[in-house]
Design a protein around this motif. Structure first.
Motif, PDB file in Angstrom:
ATOM      1  N   THR A 248       0.860  -1.183   0.000  1.00  0.00           N
ATOM      2  CA  THR A 248       0.000   0.000   0.000  1.00  0.00           C
ATOM      3  C   THR A 248       0.901   1.239   0.000  1.00  0.00           C
ATOM      4  O   THR A 248       2.075   1.138   0.389  1.00  0.00           O
ATOM      5  N   PRO A 249       0.404   2.383  -0.462  1.00  0.00           N
ATOM      6  CA  PRO A 249       1.273   3.557  -0.545  1.00  0.00           C
ATOM      7  C   PRO A 249       1.849   3.944   0.815  1.00  0.00           C
ATOM      8  O   PRO A 249       1.159   3.942   1.825  1.00  0.00           O
ATOM      9  N   LYS A 250       3.136   4.261   0.786  1.00  0.00           N
ATOM     10  CA  LYS A 250       3.875   4.631   1.982  1.00  0.00           C
ATOM     11  C   LYS A 250       3.501   6.039   2.423  1.00  0.00           C
ATOM     12  O   LYS A 250       3.342   6.921   1.591  1.00  0.00           O
ATOM     13  N   THR A 251       3.369   6.229   3.736  1.00  0.00           N
ATOM     14  CA  THR A 251       3.294   7.596   4.262  1.00  0.00           C
ATOM     15  C   THR A 251       4.538   7.771   5.127  1.00  0.00           C
ATOM     16  O   THR A 251       5.301   6.818   5.327  1.00  0.00           O
ATOM     17  N   LEU A 252       4.723   8.959   5.687  1.00  0.00           N
ATOM     18  CA  LEU A 252       5.927   9.181   6.490  1.00  0.00           C
ATOM     19  C   LEU A 252       5.975   8.294   7.734  1.00  0.00           C
ATOM     20  O   LEU A 252       7.028   8.109   8.329  1.00  0.00           O
ATOM     21  N   ARG A 386     -15.062  11.580   7.646  1.00  0.00           N
ATOM     22  CA  ARG A 386     -13.698  12.135   7.657  1.00  0.00           C
ATOM     23  C   ARG A 386     -13.223  12.330   6.224  1.00  0.00           C
ATOM     24  O   ARG A 386     -13.142  11.386   5.451  1.00  0.00           O
ATOM     25  N   THR A 387     -12.877  13.565   5.892  1.00  0.00           N
ATOM     26  CA  THR A 387     -12.510  13.871   4.507  1.00  0.00           C
ATOM     27  C   THR A 387     -11.023  13.614   4.249  1.00  0.00           C
ATOM     28  O   THR A 387     -10.627  13.241   3.158  1.00  0.00           O
ATOM     29  N   ASN A 388     -10.188  13.784   5.284  1.00  0.00           N
ATOM     30  CA  ASN A 388      -8.746  13.563   5.137  1.00  0.00           C
ATOM     31  C   ASN A 388      -8.468  12.059   5.013  1.00  0.00           C
ATOM     32  O   ASN A 388      -8.857  11.283   5.881  1.00  0.00           O
ATOM     33  N   PRO A 389      -7.814  11.624   3.909  1.00  0.00           N
ATOM     34  CA  PRO A 389      -7.573  10.179   3.753  1.00  0.00           C
ATOM     35  C   PRO A 389      -6.605   9.618   4.795  1.00  0.00           C
ATOM     36  O   PRO A 389      -6.637   8.431   5.109  1.00  0.00           O
ATOM     37  N   ALA A 390      -5.751  10.461   5.366  1.00  0.00           N
ATOM     38  CA  ALA A 390      -4.781   9.981   6.368  1.00  0.00           C
ATOM     39  C   ALA A 390      -5.409   9.992   7.756  1.00  0.00           C
ATOM     40  O   ALA A 390      -6.282  10.818   8.047  1.00  0.00           O
ATOM     41  N   ASN A 391      -4.991   9.081   8.608  1.00  0.00           N
ATOM     42  CA  ASN A 391      -5.437   9.082  10.001  1.00  0.00           C
ATOM     43  C   ASN A 391      -4.658  10.133  10.789  1.00  0.00           C
ATOM     44  O   ASN A 391      -3.522  10.449  10.442  1.00  0.00           O
ATOM     45  N   PRO A 392      -5.251  10.648  11.870  1.00  0.00           N
ATOM     46  CA  PRO A 392      -4.503  11.596  12.698  1.00  0.00           C
ATOM     47  C   PRO A 392      -3.290  10.913  13.333  1.00  0.00           C
ATOM     48  O   PRO A 392      -3.334   9.706  13.596  1.00  0.00           O
ATOM     49  N   PRO A 414     -12.652  10.168  22.902  1.00  0.00           N
ATOM     50  CA  PRO A 414     -13.065  11.443  22.305  1.00  0.00           C
ATOM     51  C   PRO A 414     -13.445  11.305  20.825  1.00  0.00           C
ATOM     52  O   PRO A 414     -13.046  10.342  20.160  1.00  0.00           O
ATOM     53  N   SER A 415     -14.212  12.273  20.322  1.00  0.00           N
ATOM     54  CA  SER A 415     -14.507  12.344  18.891  1.00  0.00           C
ATOM     55  C   SER A 415     -13.266  12.906  18.191  1.00  0.00           C
ATOM     56  O   SER A 415     -12.744  13.960  18.583  1.00  0.00           O
ATOM     57  N   ILE A 416     -12.780  12.205  17.149  1.00  0.00           N
ATOM     58  CA  ILE A 416     -11.542  12.670  16.489  1.00  0.00           C
ATOM     59  C   ILE A 416     -11.689  12.780  14.967  1.00  0.00           C
ATOM     60  O   ILE A 416     -10.703  12.784  14.246  1.00  0.00           O
ATOM     61  N   ILE A 417     -12.948  12.880  14.507  1.00  0.00           N
ATOM     62  CA  ILE A 417     -13.198  12.979  13.058  1.00  0.00           C
ATOM     63  C   ILE A 417     -12.388  14.109  12.417  1.00  0.00           C
ATOM     64  O   ILE A 417     -11.893  13.980  11.312  1.00  0.00           O
TER      65      ILE A 417
END
Length: 469
Positions: A248-252, A386-392, A414-417
């Protein structure tokens, strides 16, 4: 100094006297040590590395759709076995038993979710996909007790153990158990590369082949995204691929993960340990090496049998130095992903990030227990709000490291959307119904208990004491 040949002869006779393990395990161990001593480490010539084409690493979106006919789907699924790597203990998260029995959501454990998912498939299509659990000697007894609760489920569960090898005392090159340490500390499970010989030695491999099973889907039991995928299975059967690794695509966050390369006409896994020092930064960059191994693997059972019987699976050896009671020992391990280069028509498939959702720490548990995910039929699905494809990114201090402590410090998750990043340090306690957005940093001063009140909404805030709330 003893020569390597002398060391090996001496080791062989010591291992012959260890009656706790089988002949297969003794031979497997000696072979591994002999390979290690011969220094046959595979050196990768950097200039020969090529980026794999879409033929080698197939984009997931280009896989053919699965047949619409449920009868055809049943035929596909009847060729499949699901195998979860269940040898790990939840020690890093402060738990004693197998990691797969940590509760993930709604009181359900990793293992509960896996069983529910496969049961759904079996009921929906009238097929029989069995679940195999590869345990280690650390998790075997507990797992046997735990799976009793699934006796009336619509699923066949088989367990087998991966090999048990003696830890090697660096000074004197003898097995630790023959030096008097015969307890669990004297032994180790030699990594998940052992899945192939262990499957064969346990008799499970031949039994599955005789039942008409063709492919095994292997995944870590703590990866909530590793669910059966019909498109991948269909593709492999159509194209007669011996092995498929999901990447799968690498993130940092994944810069250390192994990647797939084309090398001398074959596809192979390149791990950070094989990279020459001067190229490590290049390896970690997400420009050149864009994908990493999720350890979701699809492998043809007859190919496993052929290669294990020919003793052809010579995966790269990973030396893992440890210390037991002040004695320096060595564990030699292998990884299942490294076997890719030995299989016929091996490929990778570049899958969506949703198929990689491992829970390695309580910060991951926070993600999957939050409103970022929902649970449907045993599947952990990402919230489309959640619109951001990356997780927090979430960093929790040592006070949160153990699952018990983690759970007691949150009245509710907590809500973290809309959260991008959270960093928590010190003695922090969370009330119920809290909402976190943007970047939030919460840091309690030493010796001070900091309580975040019920219903607090924190957006792009740095909190160092009650006065900042």
């Amino acid at each position: 100094m003893a020569t390597d040949a002398e060391k090996l002869t001496q080791l062989k006779s010591a291992v012959a006297g260890l009656n706790q393990i089988s002949e297969n395990e003794k031979n497997g161990f000696i072979n591994l040590v002999a390979r290690y001593l011969s220094g046959e480490a595979q050196h990768v010539e950097w200039s020969k590395i090529q980026t794999p084409t879409d033929k080698v690493v197939v984009p997931y979106d280009s896989l053919a759709p699965t047949p619409d006919d449920p009868a055809e789907t049943k035929k596909l699924l009847d060729k499949l076995v699901v195998l979860k790597l269940n040898g790990g203990l939840g020690t890093t998260m402060g738990c004693t038993g197998p990691k797969s029995v940590i509760e993930v959501r709604n009181g359900l454990t990793f293992l509960d979710l896996i069983v529910i998912q496969i049961e759904k498939l079996n009921s929906k299509y009238g097929c029989n996909v069995p679940l195999l659990l590869m345990n280690s000697f650390n998790t075997h007894d507990d797992t046997q007790k735990i799976i009793e609760k699934y006796t009336n489920s619509n699923i066949e569960i088989h367990t087998f153990n991966q090999s048990q090898y003696p830890r090697l005392v660096v000074d004197g090159f003898l097995p630790l158990p023959s030096k008097g340490n015969t307890g669990k500390d004297g032994w180790y499970p030699p990594g998940h590369g052992d899945v192939f010989p262990a499957l064969k030695n346990s008799g499970k491999l031949d039994a599955l082949i005789s039942q008409g099973k063709e492919y095994v889907f292997v995944a870590n039991s703590d990866n909530l995204g590793a669910v059966v995928d019909l498109k991948i299975l269909h593709h492999l059967i159509q194209n007669k691929n011996g092995y498929c690794m999901e990447v799968t695509p690498k993130t940092l966050a994944d810069v250390k993960g192994g990647t797939l390369i084309s090398y001398e006409g074959k596809v192979q896994l390149l791990e950070i340990a094989q990279v020459p020092d001067e190229h490590v930064n290049e390896f970690k960059s997400i420009e050149k090496f864009k994908i990493f191994n999720t350890n979701n693997l699809w492998v043809n059972l007859k190919e496993i049998k052929r290669l294990v019987e020919a003793d052809a699976l010579k995966m790269e050896i990973i030396p893992n130095p440890k210390e037991v009671d002040g004695i320096k020992v060595l564990q030699l391990e292998t990884a299942a992903g490294a076997a890719i280069r030995f299989f016929d028509h091996a490929i990778g498939t570049n899958v969506p990030r949703s198929r990689f959702l491992p829970v390695k720490a309580t910060s991951d548990l926070l993600l999957v227990q939050s409103d970022l995910y929902t649970l449907v039929d045993g599947f952990v699905l990402r919230n489309e709000a959640r619109t951001n494809p990356a997780n927090p990114s979430i960093e929790l201090g040592p006070e949160f490291k153990k699952v018990g402590n983690f759970l007691s410090r949150f009245k509710s998750i907590p809500s973290i959307i809309e959260l991008n990043g959270l960093k928590v340090t010190g003695d922090v306690w969370f009330g119920a119904g809290i909402v976190l957005k943007g970047k939030v940093s919460i840091s309690a001063k030493p010796g001070v208990k900091l309580e975040i009140p019920d219903g607090a909404v924190l957006e792009n805030k740095d909190i160092n004491g009650p006065e900042d709330l």
